[in-house]
Scaffold this active site. Structure first.
Site, PDB file in Angstrom:
ATOM      1  CG  ASP A   1      -0.218   0.040   2.538  1.00  0.00           C
ATOM      2  OD1 ASP A   1       0.787  -0.672   2.670  1.00  0.00           O
ATOM      3  OD2 ASP A   1      -0.661   0.768   3.450  1.00  0.00           O
TER       4      ASP A   1
ATOM      5  CD  GLU B   1       4.272   0.180   6.826  1.00  0.00           C
ATOM      6  OE1 GLU B   1       5.226   0.410   7.592  1.00  0.00           O
ATOM      7  OE2 GLU B   1       3.786   1.069   6.075  1.00  0.00           O
TER       8      GLU B   1
END
Length: 412
Positions: free
Chosen positions: A86, A179
């Site tokens: 991400d 994350e």
């Protein structure tokens, strides 16, 4: 050194990965929080299979895991490599249009056709990058070097190991979702990632080796008011916005991100939202020292109690504190080989290691909480989470070199 062909492959991989819109969504209740993360996970699964890795899987949470067995019977260690799918929700990651600057000559860099630019006047590190190939944004989005540079570096290192049949230890690979919002790692399949230690490839400037990070928590403080027509509000209205502003004044003015560095902790008012009837303040609490961290949480709790006692509110303000991650050092210090191997690998390819604390967190902090030492290695990127994000191609090459050198597992 990496060949010119591999340099082109590294750049091509990176540019391909940043084309995936993988921005995570704050306050998500499930992972992955965005469809693009699963799409990138499936792409990486395909590429890992093509590279000859074994047990390549993508979980329903978009966690990618894979294994490459050692090709030398004398290399018995198992090393893990981790990067995240991400990009930060703090800046748009949709329709990223990277611009490649060959042999940066110094001075300002105009981003796209707008008014955004990056300058060594504000970013002194740019002076170190003269002569290098830089990948920058067009000024409308972040770049995604955090952490797609890390993904590209891991994939390129694996490709080189396979093509050139370089002796290496057992390797486990994991790519994780969400994350940036601290969500995806909670679905990490530890049973599929058995290794002696691991590394997140999620750092910044060349040479960075990080194995200490903040203890982190988030505090939410809620205020409740009473709305009345402003023309008739005297003695009746209770403005939650005013209460929240007054409460904010109790925090130490110098213990904020913009006034701290090194190992100094802070309180950070991240979000202020609401109206006259209800307001919520969101604070980030950060400290390297466990005792200081506990004191910071106690400080907020005490201030809430004092505020409620002082105001005598019919509906008291509410406090919710949730821990996010812990300092990984307590685990890493018991596996000194994880630091020594990275140190030696950097020196072997001509890089001076720069041991520094992470003023943030990584997936490695969570893995450490599960007993797995997981220091963080540089990617060659800068200015993460912003339109001014950039990465040096030479820095990315350096990371690939270090990864390969580590996986040779010399003197272990």
């Amino acid at each position: 050194m990496i060949s010119q062909i591999d340099k082109a492959e590294l750049l091509e991989r990176f540019l391909h990965y940043v084309s995936f819109h993988t921005q995570s969504k704050p306050n998500a209740k499930h992972s992955p929080s965005s469809v693009g993360q699963m799409k990138l996970a499936m792409q990486l699964q395909k590429e890992l299979i093509q590279l000859g890795l074994e047990n390549v899987e993508v979980s329903k949470y978009a966690v990618v895991t894979a294994f490459l067995p050692a090709n030398d019977p004398n290399l018995t260690k198992t090393i893990g490599l981790v990067a995240h799918l991400d990009t930060s929700p703090q800046c748009s990651g949709k329709n990223v249009r990277p611009e490649v600057i060959e042999e940066y000559r110094g001075g300002d860099i105009a981003l796209g056709i707008g008014e955004e630019f990056i300058s060594p006047v504000y970013y002194s590190f740019m002076q170190k990058l003269v002569g290098q190939t830089l990948i920058v944004t067009d000024g409308t989005t972040l770049l995604g070097a955090d952490n797609k540079a890390g993904i590209a570096e891991i994939m390129t290192a694996l490709s080189i190991l396979q093509k050139e049949n370089i002796p290496h230890c057992n390797i486990r690979v994991a790519f994780t979702p969400d994350e940036e919002i601290g969500l995806g790692i909670h679905y990490f399949p530890m049973e599929k990632f058995s290794c002696d230690w691991a590394y997140t490839i999620d750092g910044g400037e060349v040479g960075e080796l990080e194995y200490e990070n903040f203890n982190a928590a988030t505090a939410k403080v809620r205020f409740f008011g009473r709305n009345i027509h402003t023309g008739y509000a005297k003695g009746k209205m209770l403005n939650a916005l005013t209460l929240a502003c007054e409460f904010q004044q109790v925090f130490p003015v110098d213990e904020v991100p913009e006034k701290t560095d090194g190992k100094a902790g802070f309180y950070h008012l991240e979000d202020f939202s609401g109206d006259i009837e209800q307001v919520e303040l969101t604070y980030l609490i950060r400290d390297f020292d466990e005792q200081n961290f506990a004191q910071r949480k106690a400080f907020i709790k005490n201030q809430v109690e004092k505020f409620n006692a002082k105001k005598g509110l019919k509906k008291p303000i509410e406090l919710e504190i949730q821990d996010s991650y812990q300092n990984m050092y307590d685990v890493v210090k018991n596996v000194p080989q994880s630091i020594e191997l990275a140190d030696r690998a950097m020196k072997a390819v001509g890089i001076k290691p720069n041991h520094k604390p992470i003023r943030g967190g990584t997936d490695g902090a969570f893995l450490a909480s599960k007993g797995l030492a997981c220091p963080n290695i540089f990617t060659g990127g800068y200015n993460f989470h912003s339109k001014h994000e950039l990465v040096s191609l030479q820095g990315m090459e350096n990371t690939v070199q270090v990864i390969i050198e580590m996986l040779k597992c010399k003197d272990l």
